[in-house]
Write a protein that holds these residues in place. Sequence first.
Motif, mmCIF file in Angstrom:
data_model
loop_
_atom_site.group_PDB
_atom_site.id
_atom_site.type_symbol
_atom_site.label_atom_id
_atom_site.label_comp_id
_atom_site.label_asym_id
_atom_site.label_seq_id
_atom_site.Cartn_x
_atom_site.Cartn_y
_atom_site.Cartn_z
ATOM 1 N N ASP A 241 7.460 8.727 -0.479
ATOM 2 C CA ASP A 241 7.870 7.691 -1.422
ATOM 3 C C ASP A 241 9.402 7.688 -1.465
ATOM 4 O O ASP A 241 10.018 8.632 -1.942
ATOM 5 N N TYR B 2 13.981 5.407 -4.008
ATOM 6 C CA TYR B 2 15.403 5.513 -4.374
ATOM 7 C C TYR B 2 16.319 5.584 -3.152
ATOM 8 O O TYR B 2 17.433 6.125 -3.230
ATOM 9 N N SER C 144 11.167 0.127 -1.786
ATOM 10 C CA SER C 144 11.050 -0.786 -2.911
ATOM 11 C C SER C 144 12.358 -1.531 -3.114
ATOM 12 O O SER C 144 13.433 -0.942 -2.973
ATOM 13 N N SER D 173 12.991 -2.664 -6.020
ATOM 14 C CA SER D 173 13.205 -2.524 -7.472
ATOM 15 C C SER D 173 14.540 -1.865 -7.777
ATOM 16 O O SER D 173 15.354 -2.399 -8.534
HETATM 17 C C1 LIG Z 1 9.241 7.802 -7.461
HETATM 18 C C2 LIG Z 1 8.830 6.403 -7.722
HETATM 19 N N1 LIG Z 1 7.992 5.800 -6.877
HETATM 20 C C3 LIG Z 1 7.585 4.549 -7.054
HETATM 21 C C4 LIG Z 1 8.002 3.813 -8.145
HETATM 22 C C5 LIG Z 1 7.472 2.424 -8.320
HETATM 23 O O1 LIG Z 1 8.450 1.468 -8.114
HETATM 24 P P1 LIG Z 1 8.121 -0.057 -7.805
HETATM 25 O O2 LIG Z 1 6.635 -0.252 -7.970
HETATM 26 O O3 LIG Z 1 8.905 -0.836 -8.784
HETATM 27 O O4 LIG Z 1 8.522 -0.292 -6.394
HETATM 28 C C6 LIG Z 1 8.874 4.378 -9.071
HETATM 29 C C7 LIG Z 1 9.319 3.635 -10.257
HETATM 30 O O5 LIG Z 1 9.957 4.106 -11.143
HETATM 31 C C8 LIG Z 1 9.298 5.715 -8.854
HETATM 32 O O6 LIG Z 1 10.131 6.334 -9.697
#
Ligand SMILES: Cc1ncc(COP(=O)(O)O)c(C=O)c1O
Length: 388
Positions: free
Chosen positions: A205, A208, A236, A238
């Motif tokens: 994952d 970041y 992501s 985000s």
């Molecule tokens: C470690 C981690 N993975 C995944 C996500 C999910 O992010 P998103 O669904 O917005 O891409 C987050 C969100 O805070 C996260 O901290």
Amino acid sequence: MVQLSHLVTSLPPFHFANAKQRIADKQAQGVDVVNLSVGDPDLPAPPQVVERLCTAMRDGENHRYPEYRGMRALHEAIAGWFERRFGVALTPEQEIMPLIGSKEGLVYSAACVLNAGDIALTPDPYYPVYISSVTSVNAQPYMLPMREESGYLPDLEGIPTEVLAKARLLWLNYPNNPTAACADRAFFEKAVDFARRYNLVIVHDMAYAEVHYEGFRPLSLLEIPGAKDVAVELHSLSKTYNMAGFRIGMLVGNRELVNAVALLKSNIDSGIFRPVQYAAIEALNLPESWIQERNAIYQHRRDLMLEGCRALGMRVQPSKAGLYIWAGVPEGYTSRQFADYLFDKMGIFLTPGTNFGPAGEGYVRISLTTPESRIQIALDRMKRAFVS
Ligand SMILES: Cc1ncc(COP(=O)(O)O)c(C=O)c1O
């Protein structure tokens, strides 16, 4: 009365959904709450991205069902970004699957790999969705405690053989939430070799990936030769482009797993709204300078918070990447007691380390998604309480 499934009755409330209510209740009492908890970027998405979304919205063609696997142009933009950023070539449509944020990719990946009774090796502390996505398919997490003294890297060689016999999946997450740790090439090489030896799938994952400081650039696991044989990686937009509300991310890497996720997802939802896909293409083609300028803002906040925490006698390390500071709590408090004390007495809301698993005891997570002026208010309040 409706009889609910074991799946849903065994789920804890999602911490940050609960947090919103706690904050709202406090604000209703007239408290000016400083929210240092959730990693929800407060800075706006780039204006070009917003513009592209609006233009695409005006075209009625984009109001129809989108493509299940995402537009070809989005695949190409993702492949281009990955090649420029990590030097890794990805085959559009085979090694890329756009998602509605990376969170759903965690759930889909677990469901595609695990059967009931299987084990998912889960570094602790962890992002809570790693647990719910495993237990929701009746598999079990096996915790790998991550310690400060080992750089928050799990000890893979110490896992008992009977656990390895049932293990199918290894979660990794660097830059790490919540500890802010980063993995080096040697650890990633070890992890790929380990996955190959024990027939595991690694889900890395990397939400970041693009929040980093002082010239440091986090590695993609897919940069390791042979990683695509055993691993997928989640990205992501985000945190990368301040687009958390747009809901767009992607799974990349091992093509069998990417195709399996595409199959499962197409049976559950109907793809990403096209204007959001166009906005993502715009973002992925932004110049590197946009990322650097945005990260400079986080870096100022990080430095302010680090200095403030140290002045209060808290143990903190400068993070090289990610949106958080992982701070040791002062003597005499558990993580939760310290977080509750700050909230109840000072209106400062942050996250106890134990919300991310038992190995988080002794720490709190502080998010940098708050302007410097608000961070300063939080530090002033803490200083009044702790330094006489
Ligand atoms: C470690 C981690 N993975 C995944 C996500 C999910 O992010 P998103 O669904 O917005 O891409 C987050 C969100 O805070 C996260 O901290």
